[in-house]
Design an enzyme around this catalytic site. Sequence first.
Site, PDB file in Angstrom:
ATOM      1  N   SER A  92      -9.028   9.366   2.812  1.00 17.79           N
ATOM      2  CA  SER A  92      -9.315   8.020   2.298  1.00 17.79           C
ATOM      3  C   SER A  92      -8.561   7.807   0.984  1.00 17.79           C
ATOM      4  O   SER A  92      -8.758   8.543   0.019  1.00 17.79           O
ATOM      5  CB  SER A  92     -10.826   7.898   2.077  1.00 17.79           C
ATOM      6  OG  SER A  92     -11.112   6.652   1.514  1.00 17.79           O
ATOM      7  N   GLY A 101       0.786  -1.244   0.000  1.00 15.85           N
ATOM      8  CA  GLY A 101       0.000   0.000   0.000  1.00 15.85           C
ATOM      9  C   GLY A 101       0.809   1.279   0.000  1.00 15.85           C
ATOM     10  O   GLY A 101       1.783   1.435  -0.753  1.00 15.85           O
ATOM     11  N   ILE A 102       0.408   2.197   0.858  1.00 20.68           N
ATOM     12  CA  ILE A 102       1.024   3.531   0.878  1.00 20.68           C
ATOM     13  C   ILE A 102       2.488   3.440   1.324  1.00 20.68           C
ATOM     14  O   ILE A 102       3.350   4.158   0.812  1.00 20.68           O
ATOM     15  CB  ILE A 102       0.230   4.494   1.800  1.00 20.68           C
ATOM     16  CG1 ILE A 102      -1.237   4.603   1.338  1.00 20.68           C
ATOM     17  CG2 ILE A 102       0.866   5.868   1.804  1.00 20.68           C
ATOM     18  CD1 ILE A 102      -2.132   5.407   2.297  1.00 20.68           C
ATOM     19  N   ASN A 140       4.500   4.034   9.624  1.00 18.45           N
ATOM     20  CA  ASN A 140       3.358   3.834   8.728  1.00 18.45           C
ATOM     21  C   ASN A 140       2.592   2.535   9.020  1.00 18.45           C
ATOM     22  O   ASN A 140       1.419   2.408   8.668  1.00 18.45           O
ATOM     23  CB  ASN A 140       3.901   3.837   7.289  1.00 18.45           C
ATOM     24  CG  ASN A 140       2.923   3.325   6.272  1.00 18.45           C
ATOM     25  OD1 ASN A 140       2.043   4.053   5.826  1.00 18.45           O
ATOM     26  ND2 ASN A 140       3.037   2.052   5.900  1.00 18.45           N
ATOM     27  N   ASP A 173       7.808  -7.218  13.472  1.00 17.58           N
ATOM     28  CA  ASP A 173       6.482  -6.966  14.034  1.00 17.58           C
ATOM     29  C   ASP A 173       6.648  -5.776  14.978  1.00 17.58           C
ATOM     30  O   ASP A 173       7.373  -5.874  15.981  1.00 17.58           O
ATOM     31  CB  ASP A 173       6.005  -8.212  14.804  1.00 17.58           C
ATOM     32  CG  ASP A 173       4.589  -8.054  15.338  1.00 17.58           C
ATOM     33  OD1 ASP A 173       4.122  -6.907  15.473  1.00 17.58           O
ATOM     34  OD2 ASP A 173       3.957  -9.084  15.624  1.00 17.58           O
ATOM     35  N   PRO A 198      -3.540  11.281   6.185  1.00 21.49           N
ATOM     36  CA  PRO A 198      -4.093  11.084   4.834  1.00 21.49           C
ATOM     37  C   PRO A 198      -5.621  11.011   4.864  1.00 21.49           C
ATOM     38  O   PRO A 198      -6.209  10.550   5.840  1.00 21.49           O
ATOM     39  CB  PRO A 198      -3.528   9.717   4.405  1.00 21.49           C
ATOM     40  CG  PRO A 198      -2.491   9.340   5.424  1.00 21.49           C
ATOM     41  CD  PRO A 198      -2.867  10.067   6.677  1.00 21.49           C
ATOM     42  N   TYR A 242     -10.005   2.053  15.360  1.00 22.47           N
ATOM     43  CA  TYR A 242      -9.018   2.596  14.422  1.00 22.47           C
ATOM     44  C   TYR A 242      -8.919   4.120  14.573  1.00 22.47           C
ATOM     45  O   TYR A 242      -7.823   4.687  14.657  1.00 22.47           O
ATOM     46  CB  TYR A 242      -9.413   2.215  12.990  1.00 22.47           C
ATOM     47  CG  TYR A 242      -8.534   2.844  11.940  1.00 22.47           C
ATOM     48  CD1 TYR A 242      -7.252   2.364  11.698  1.00 22.47           C
ATOM     49  CD2 TYR A 242      -8.976   3.944  11.197  1.00 22.47           C
ATOM     50  CE1 TYR A 242      -6.425   2.955  10.748  1.00 22.47           C
ATOM     51  CE2 TYR A 242      -8.163   4.536  10.248  1.00 22.47           C
ATOM     52  CZ  TYR A 242      -6.889   4.037  10.024  1.00 22.47           C
ATOM     53  OH  TYR A 242      -6.077   4.633   9.078  1.00 22.47           O
TER      54      TYR A 242
HETATM   55  N1  LIG Z   1      -5.572   4.039   2.821  1.00 24.54           N
HETATM   56  C1  LIG Z   1      -6.256   4.956   3.489  1.00 24.54           C
HETATM   57  O1  LIG Z   1      -7.387   5.320   3.149  1.00 24.54           O
HETATM   58  C2  LIG Z   1      -5.638   5.620   4.688  1.00 24.54           C
HETATM   59  C3  LIG Z   1      -6.214   6.791   5.182  1.00 24.54           C
HETATM   60  C4  LIG Z   1      -5.661   7.399   6.311  1.00 24.54           C
HETATM   61  C5  LIG Z   1      -4.549   6.853   6.922  1.00 24.54           C
HETATM   62  N2  LIG Z   1      -4.007   5.701   6.421  1.00 24.54           N
HETATM   63  C6  LIG Z   1      -2.828   5.174   7.126  1.00 24.54           C
HETATM   64  O2  LIG Z   1      -1.752   5.070   6.209  1.00 24.54           O
HETATM   65  C7  LIG Z   1      -0.940   3.947   6.545  1.00 24.54           C
HETATM   66  C8  LIG Z   1      -0.836   2.998   5.352  1.00 24.54           C
HETATM   67  O3  LIG Z   1      -2.144   2.604   4.977  1.00 24.54           O
HETATM   68  P1  LIG Z   1      -2.441   1.569   3.828  1.00 24.54           P
HETATM   69  O4  LIG Z   1      -3.720   1.985   3.213  1.00 24.54           O
HETATM   70  O5  LIG Z   1      -1.255   1.367   2.965  1.00 24.54           O
HETATM   71  O6  LIG Z   1      -2.759   0.271   4.717  1.00 24.54           O
HETATM   72  P2  LIG Z   1      -2.151  -1.200   4.695  1.00 24.54           P
HETATM   73  O7  LIG Z   1      -2.917  -1.969   5.716  1.00 24.54           O
HETATM   74  O8  LIG Z   1      -2.130  -1.732   3.313  1.00 24.54           O
HETATM   75  O9  LIG Z   1      -0.646  -0.978   5.144  1.00 24.54           O
HETATM   76  C9  LIG Z   1      -0.167  -1.215   6.449  1.00 24.54           C
HETATM   77  C10 LIG Z   1       1.137  -1.966   6.386  1.00 24.54           C
HETATM   78  O10 LIG Z   1       1.539  -2.262   7.732  1.00 24.54           O
HETATM   79  C11 LIG Z   1       1.915  -3.634   7.808  1.00 24.54           C
HETATM   80  N3  LIG Z   1       1.738  -4.103   9.184  1.00 24.54           N
HETATM   81  C12 LIG Z   1       0.576  -4.430   9.805  1.00 24.54           C
HETATM   82  N4  LIG Z   1       0.825  -4.849  11.052  1.00 24.54           N
HETATM   83  C13 LIG Z   1       2.171  -4.773  11.236  1.00 24.54           C
HETATM   84  C14 LIG Z   1       3.030  -5.081  12.316  1.00 24.54           C
HETATM   85  N5  LIG Z   1       2.555  -5.553  13.479  1.00 24.54           N
HETATM   86  N6  LIG Z   1       4.364  -4.886  12.168  1.00 24.54           N
HETATM   87  C15 LIG Z   1       4.860  -4.418  10.981  1.00 24.54           C
HETATM   88  N7  LIG Z   1       4.091  -4.129   9.914  1.00 24.54           N
HETATM   89  C16 LIG Z   1       2.760  -4.297  10.047  1.00 24.54           C
HETATM   90  C17 LIG Z   1       1.002  -4.329   6.818  1.00 24.54           C
HETATM   91  O11 LIG Z   1       1.487  -5.606   6.456  1.00 24.54           O
HETATM   92  C18 LIG Z   1       1.017  -3.327   5.668  1.00 24.54           C
HETATM   93  O12 LIG Z   1       2.154  -3.511   4.851  1.00 24.54           O
HETATM   94  C19 LIG Z   1      -1.578   3.323   7.776  1.00 24.54           C
HETATM   95  O13 LIG Z   1      -0.991   3.852   8.930  1.00 24.54           O
HETATM   96  C20 LIG Z   1      -3.016   3.769   7.671  1.00 24.54           C
HETATM   97  O14 LIG Z   1      -3.660   3.773   8.917  1.00 24.54           O
HETATM   98  C21 LIG Z   1      -4.516   5.077   5.339  1.00 24.54           C
END
Ligand SMILES: NC(=O)c1ccc[n+]([C@@H]2O[C@H](COP(=O)([O-])OP(=O)(O)OC[C@H]3O[C@@H](n4cnc5c(N)ncnc54)[C@H](O)[C@@H]3O)[C@@H](O)[C@H]2O)c1
Length: 257
Positions: free
Chosen positions: A195, A20-21, A93, A66, A193, A163
């Site tokens: 959505s 993801g991001i 992140n 982790d 960020p 969350y």
């Molecule tokens: N996508 C959205 O709409 C959005 C909006 C606001 C904020 N965010 C924030 O942006 C960040 C990235 O979001 P995303 O959409 O890519 O989500 P995502 O769930 O795809 O990415 C999260 C990453 O963290 C990893 N992860 C989870 N648990 C873990 C752990 N215990 N140890 C190490 N790594 C771990 C996952 O494997 C994944 O690679 C997050 O913090 C999310 O809360 C996302």
Amino acid sequence: MAVSQRLLGKVAIVTGGGHGIGKAYARRLAEEGARVVIAELDEQACQRVAEELSACGWEVLGVPVDVRDEQQLQAMAEKSLSRFGRIDILVNNAAVFATIPISRTTFDRIDPTEWDLVMEVNVKGTWLACRAVAPVMQAQRSGKIINIASGTAFHGRGGRIHYISSKAAILGFTKALARELGDFNINVNCIAPGSTLSEENPDDQVVQHRLESSRTRVLKRVQTPEDLLGALVFLASSESDFITGQTLVVDGGNYMH
Ligand SMILES: NC(=O)c1ccc[n+]([C@@H]2O[C@H](COP(=O)([O-])OP(=O)(O)OC[C@H]3O[C@@H](n4cnc5c(N)ncnc54)[C@H](O)[C@@H]3O)[C@@H](O)[C@H]2O)c1
């Protein structure tokens, strides 16, 4: 997209950089000249992204970790230091959000076990990662910590209160840590960020959900990970040296503060 190597010589750690991001953050940091550590729970994704970026000629290290585990984070900091000699940027992140999905349900239906998991990864994991990396930055007397919150912490949308609470915690955490680390010339800032369509293979329901979120924006389009990269590089670079304890909302003008 022209990239100007603003992070040449820097070393950056991105937690949750395997999907993801976070994956987009890792790539852009590398494009800007940083050597990058992918710190990720999903070992395969960790290795895959590290290999993909290395194949582009960038110096990248994949460290399965982790963020709930203090010892693993300590080992991550030590491996980063022994491979690259310094740590300049930490992007907190990793979260339980999309790759590890959470239930979208009302406050009275959330499973307490899921509540604990979300808090442990999203809040405690951020704290523990800072604890592992800050001593290196303190010794260098420089560093950039970038925490990732969410626009939902400002809106307080119904559903997923665990969350949203975890992301609201990150706003306060950022301010308090900025005050504690200022004397060491360490900047602590936050990106919130909106959505974002971050899923690798989004189904129609996810695409529809992201489309709906774009309707209340000033800039009415679906947000992608690329929309967050300018803010990331700004907060990681010397261009933001006099900015700390701040949260930058990147959501196309949905929430204004
Ligand atoms: N996508 C959205 O709409 C959005 C909006 C606001 C904020 N965010 C924030 O942006 C960040 C990235 O979001 P995303 O959409 O890519 O989500 P995502 O769930 O795809 O990415 C999260 C990453 O963290 C990893 N992860 C989870 N648990 C873990 C752990 N215990 N140890 C190490 N790594 C771990 C996952 O494997 C994944 O690679 C997050 O913090 C999310 O809360 C996302």
